[in-house]
Design a protein around this motif. Structure first.
Motif, PDB file in Angstrom:
ATOM      1  N   GLU A 222      36.665  38.634  27.901  1.00 48.03           N
ATOM      2  CA  GLU A 222      37.050  39.943  28.682  1.00 48.03           C
ATOM      3  C   GLU A 222      36.823  39.857  30.126  1.00 48.03           C
ATOM      4  N   ARG A 223      35.696  39.193  30.574  1.00 48.67           N
ATOM      5  CA  ARG A 223      35.584  39.018  31.779  1.00 48.67           C
ATOM      6  C   ARG A 223      36.527  37.980  32.576  1.00 48.67           C
ATOM      7  N   GLU A 227      38.994  38.921  35.360  1.00 48.02           N
ATOM      8  CA  GLU A 227      39.172  38.180  36.607  1.00 48.02           C
ATOM      9  C   GLU A 227      40.486  37.410  36.771  1.00 48.02           C
TER      10      GLU A 227
END
Length: 344
Positions: A222-223, A227
């Motif tokens: 998810e990060r 990003e």
């Protein structure tokens, strides 16, 4: 009586020296540092045998070849072979043997299965598990144990070579081969809940570790997605700015090209005008020279010659000379007026 008692004591002492103590009787000889000895009966302790192998320096080629050929008879379920992976700080010869025997077993039992050694570890293990799936589900306990132990040997060998493997992806690929083919994957959550209800603390610790790793992987994904979205938005903004800049530059280029065409046409016009003026000037100069030649040679010279002749006769004809000079001055005045009109 005393002599008899002393003789009995001496005899007992002599017998005690000849009879080995219980401690001496319990100490077995060190195991032979050969594969034949390890796969023979009785099986030596792994730690003691590995120590003897380290001291000996390795196995002979004949010993290795014989162990590979007789492995099916001496270790049908591969339990002894798998036990070697538990040796602490194994000697180089033992590590080489584990690599050789694992490659030999995979080549023998996975005929037709292609495995790229350069591919990620989880992909290699997934292909091996799929190839071993029939054995993993076999009704015969020995066959099933051999497939399970070979899979564990392969996992150990591959992950030792690539210690940064993806545990989550490997577990995902192992899910299908390790389940019964007719099992419905939709009941996996229910199965997991049942395992949690029945599991001991060690199993709960392992299950929680897997779940924590899965959640960490999801959060990482998810990060990474967030990003990537941020980078994409930034790139879209930069792209829009560049598109506007390109559009402005194209508009400026069109204007410059139009200006260039105008200037080129103006240069052509001026060049033609210069050529025309040069040609006109050449004609005018020729005409002027011809006119001046005619004036000087045809008119002025004649008038001056008449004036000179009039002055040379006796008596001099002064009126004639004066008239001729006045006429020449008049002609010169007329030409000066013509030049003024032409230059104006």
């Amino acid at each position: 009586m005393a002599d008899e008692t002393d003789s009995r004591g001496e005899a007992a002492a002599a017998d005690a020296q000849k009879t080995p103590s219980p401690q001496d009787m319990a100490t077995p000889p060190p195991p032979k540092p050969t594969l034949a000895a390890y796969y023979g009966e009785p099986t030596p302790k792994v730690a003691e045998w590995a120590k003897a192998v380290r001291a000996a320096g390795g196995f002979t080629a004949a010993d290795t070849e014989e162990a590979l050929q007789q492995l099916g008879a001496r270790d049908p379920d591969l339990r002894k072979t798998l036990a070697l992976t538990g040796a602490a700080n194994p000697p180089p010869a033992l590590r080489r043997w584990l690599g050789d025997v694992t490659r030999h077993l995979l080549a023998d039992r996975l005929k037709g299965v292609s495995i790229d050694p350069q591919s990620p570890a989880h992909e290699q293990v997934g292909r091996i598990a799929l190839g071993l799936a029939p054995g993993l589900r076999d009704k015969d306990r020995t066959v099933r144990s051999a497939a399970e132990n070979l899979l564990r040997l392969a996992i150990r060998r591959i992950t030792d070579a690539k210690p940064d493997f993806s545990a989550g992806e490997m577990l995902a690929l192992l899910f299908a081969p390790l389940r019964e083919p007719e099992a419905d994957t939709r009941i996996a959550p229910a199965d997991l809940r049942g395992r949690i209800q029945e599991a001991g603390i060690a199993q709960l610790r392992d299950l929680s570790l897997v779940q924590a790793a899965a959640l960490d992987r999801i959060l990482g994904a998810e990060r990474a997605r967030a990003e990537a979205q941020d980078r994409s938005s930034a790139l879209d903004t930069a792209l829009a700015v560049e598109r506007d800049r390109v559009r402005e530059l194209r508009e400026k280029l069109v204007a410059v090209e139009a200006r260039a065409e105008t200037l080129e046409a103006e240069v052509g016009r001026l060049t033609q005008a210069m050529a025309d003026n040069r040609q006109i000037g050449a004609h005018g100069t020729a005409e002027l020279l011809a006119r001046m030649r005619t004036l000087l040679a045809g008119r002025i010279d004649t008038l001056l010659a008449d004036a000179a002749d009039a002055l040379e006769i006796e008596p001099p004809a002064l009126k004639v000379a004066k008239h001729r000079i006045q006429s020449g001055r008049g002609v010169i005045k007329e030409e000066i007026e013509w030049l003024d009109e032409s230059s104006g």
